[in-house]
Enzyme design. Structure first.
Site, short mmCIF file in Angstrom:
data_model
loop_
_atom_site.label_atom_id
_atom_site.label_comp_id
_atom_site.label_asym_id
_atom_site.label_seq_id
_atom_site.Cartn_x
_atom_site.Cartn_y
_atom_site.Cartn_z
N GLY A 178 49.39 41.03 33.07
CA GLY A 178 49.52 41.97 34.19
C GLY A 178 50.11 41.27 35.40
CB ALA B 208 55.90 27.80 45.41
NE ARG C 16 49.21 44.11 28.54
CZ ARG C 16 48.73 43.66 29.70
NH1 ARG C 16 48.83 42.40 30.03
NH2 ARG C 16 48.13 44.47 30.54
CG ASP D 191 41.79 35.41 29.62
OD1 ASP D 191 42.65 36.29 29.82
OD2 ASP D 191 40.63 35.67 29.24
N GLY D 192 44.92 35.18 28.55
CA GLY D 192 45.74 35.42 27.35
C GLY D 192 47.02 34.59 27.41
CB THR E 146 45.02 37.90 36.57
OG1 THR E 146 44.21 39.08 36.47
CG2 THR E 146 44.11 36.70 36.54
CG ASP F 102 41.71 41.56 36.10
OD1 ASP F 102 41.86 42.54 36.85
OD2 ASP F 102 42.15 41.52 34.93
CG ASP G 36 40.03 37.65 34.31
OD1 ASP G 36 40.86 36.89 34.85
OD2 ASP G 36 40.32 38.42 33.38
NE ARG H 179 33.44 66.90 50.70
CZ ARG H 179 34.59 67.49 50.97
NH1 ARG H 179 35.61 66.80 51.44
NH2 ARG H 179 34.72 68.78 50.78
CG MET I 160 42.61 48.25 37.93
SD MET I 160 44.31 47.66 37.87
CE MET I 160 45.08 49.03 36.99
NE ARG J 12 42.31 42.56 31.23
CZ ARG J 12 43.44 42.75 30.57
NH1 ARG J 12 43.41 43.02 29.29
NH2 ARG J 12 44.59 42.65 31.16
N GLY K 183 31.49 47.39 53.21
CA GLY K 183 30.17 47.95 53.55
C GLY K 183 29.71 49.04 52.58
CD GLU L 203 26.81 53.24 52.25
OE1 GLU L 203 27.89 53.29 51.61
OE2 GLU L 203 26.76 53.34 53.48
CG HIS M 249 48.68 50.44 37.26
ND1 HIS M 249 48.00 51.37 36.51
CD2 HIS M 249 48.86 49.36 36.47
CE1 HIS M 249 47.77 50.87 35.31
NE2 HIS M 249 48.29 49.65 35.25
NE ARG N 268 49.07 44.80 37.22
CZ ARG N 268 49.03 45.35 36.02
NH1 ARG N 268 47.87 45.77 35.53
NH2 ARG N 268 50.11 45.46 35.30
P1 ADP Z 1 46.63 37.89 30.63
O1 ADP Z 1 47.49 36.69 30.55
O2 ADP Z 1 46.70 38.54 32.00
O3 ADP Z 1 45.22 37.64 30.16
P2 ADP Z 1 47.17 39.25 28.11
O4 ADP Z 1 45.81 39.02 27.58
O5 ADP Z 1 47.80 40.57 27.90
O6 ADP Z 1 47.25 39.02 29.70
O7 ADP Z 1 48.12 38.13 27.50
C1 ADP Z 1 49.48 38.04 27.89
C2 ADP Z 1 50.29 37.56 26.73
O8 ADP Z 1 49.84 36.25 26.32
C3 ADP Z 1 50.20 38.39 25.46
O9 ADP Z 1 51.04 39.52 25.51
C4 ADP Z 1 50.66 37.40 24.40
O10 ADP Z 1 52.06 37.28 24.44
C5 ADP Z 1 50.07 36.09 24.92
N1 ADP Z 1 48.79 35.81 24.23
C6 ADP Z 1 47.61 36.40 24.45
N2 ADP Z 1 46.66 35.93 23.60
C7 ADP Z 1 47.29 35.05 22.80
C8 ADP Z 1 46.87 34.23 21.71
N3 ADP Z 1 45.61 34.24 21.24
N4 ADP Z 1 47.80 33.42 21.13
C9 ADP Z 1 49.07 33.39 21.57
N5 ADP Z 1 49.53 34.15 22.59
C10 ADP Z 1 48.65 34.96 23.20
O1 F6P Z 2 44.56 42.33 34.23
C1 F6P Z 2 45.00 43.14 35.30
C2 F6P Z 2 44.70 44.58 35.01
O2 F6P Z 2 45.21 45.35 36.09
C3 F6P Z 2 43.24 44.92 34.76
O3 F6P Z 2 42.48 44.99 35.95
C4 F6P Z 2 43.35 46.22 34.04
O4 F6P Z 2 42.26 46.41 33.16
C5 F6P Z 2 44.62 46.05 33.22
O5 F6P Z 2 45.35 44.99 33.81
C6 F6P Z 2 45.51 47.27 33.16
O6 F6P Z 2 46.56 46.96 32.30
P1 F6P Z 2 47.86 47.88 32.18
O7 F6P Z 2 48.72 47.60 33.37
O8 F6P Z 2 48.48 47.42 30.91
O9 F6P Z 2 47.38 49.30 32.17
#
Ligand code: ADP
Ligand code: F6P
Length: 319
Positions: free
Chosen positions: A11, A22, A72, A103-104, A126, A128, A130, A163, A170, A172, A186, A188, A250, A253
């Protein structure tokens, strides 16, 4: 190390452009040749790799999104696909790769390095927040400020009409956007996926508050922390309040990055290039307080993100 490439993956997040700038500027000013990759790992596999110059990153420091685009690429999980990507980089003589993502994306970078010897460095990008190893990820601060803007606006109108507002944000599986925006706005009630809550109890409290003269409340609901329609129904039925639901989606984002994200972008970008020049690989950059550090990618990914319980308790004390 003479040639490096940069990609953004997963994302998008505000500050990615400032970070690309940079990386490009610090690499060129350190004598490296720089390439950009179009649309993350997808572009790497499809060989959309192009030279970048100092002028390629003019006028982008203030823009949200990513000029390199993001996509992706599920096929990147396959070793044969990663081999194509590595071969494309090697054919151009590119030895180092900066991956800005979550992390992906880091998992993909690590696999590329482990299997095919490409030097990689990850920059956490990201909204998030996270990733456990770093205090902050690029884009988080801007996203929280966007949510804050929305909470402020909602509070104006909710107060005028007595109300209750449920605002969904967002994140995740991570409640940080909700927690930070909730405290600073602030709110609640802050509902996050990491901490169980009792919606019936919250609804009864809103009812009691109403009877005592507090007629308006804000509930920040993090993604993954419950079904908004169910929560809305329970709160309106038990409290008798007029409950309105809003989601920012979004919008969170995009937007111009804040000072904090631009500063992080500058520091992360420069640190990533220094790591590649030092021929280190499989590293990620992060921040603890004002300090920028780097860490082994496997170690970074093995750390499990937890909600800051202290902040959560602070939130409870302030409403
Ligand atoms: P993020 O990087 O924000 O966590 P994703 O989880 O969608 O987002 O991962 C982004 C891309 O990283 C994926 O579309 C894929 O190309 C690559 N990726 C994710 N997981 C793996 C994995 N286990 N092995 C190799 N590539 C990965
Ligand atoms: O990882 C960023 C994020 O915006 C999350 O907060 C949300 O769950 C996800 O991506 C939404 O993904 P997409 O843009 O593919 O709908």
């Amino acid at each position: 190390m003479k040639k490096i490439a940069i990609l953004t993956s997963g994302g998008d997040a505000p500050g990615m452009n400032a970070c690309i700038r940079a990386c490009v500027r610090s690499a060129i000013n350190s004598g490296l040749e720089v390439y950009g990759v179009d649309r993350g790992y997808k572009g790497l596999v499809e060989n959309r790799i192009f030279p970048m110059h100092s002028t390629s990153v003019c006028e982008i420091i203030h823009r949200g999104g990513t000029i390199l685009k993001s996509a992706r690429c599920l096929e990147f999980k396959e070793k044969e696909t990663r081999k194509i990507a590595a071969d494309n980089l090697k054919a151009l003589g590119i030895e180092g790769l900066v991956v800005i993502g979550g992390d992906g994306s880091f998992t993909g970078a690590k696999a590329l390095s482990d299997d095919f010897g490409i030097n990689v460095v990850g920059i956490p990008g990201t909204i998030d927040n996270d990733l456990a190893y770093t205090d902050f990820t690029l884009g988080f601060d801007t996203a929280v400020n966007t949510v804050l803007w929305a909470i402020n606006a909602l509070r104006d109108t909710m107060t005028s009409h007595d109300r209750v507002s449920i605002i969904k944000v967002m994140g995740r599986h991570c409640g940080d956007i909700a927690l930070y925006a909730g405290i600073c706005g602030g709110a609640e009630y802050i509902l996050v996926p990491e901490i169980p809550y009792d919606i019936q109890k919250i609804a009864s409290e809103i009812k009691t508050n109403k009877e005592r003269g507090k007629t308006s409340s804000i509930i920040v609901l993090a993604e993954g922390a419950g079904n908004e329609q169910e929560i809305k129904t329970v709160v309106s039925v038990i409290s008798g309040a007029d409950v309105k639901f809003s989601t920012l989606g979004h919008i969170q984002r995009g937007g111009t990055p804040t000072m904090a994200d631009r500063m992080l972008a500058a520091k992360f970008g420069v640190a990533a290039i220094e790591i590649l020049i030092a021929n280190k690989t499989n590293r990620v950059v992060g921040c603890k307080g004002k300090e920028i550090f780097d860490l082994d990618i496997t170690e970074a990914l093995s750390q499990k993100k937890q909600i800051d319980k202290n902040l959560y308790d602070i939130a409870a004390l302030l409403c």
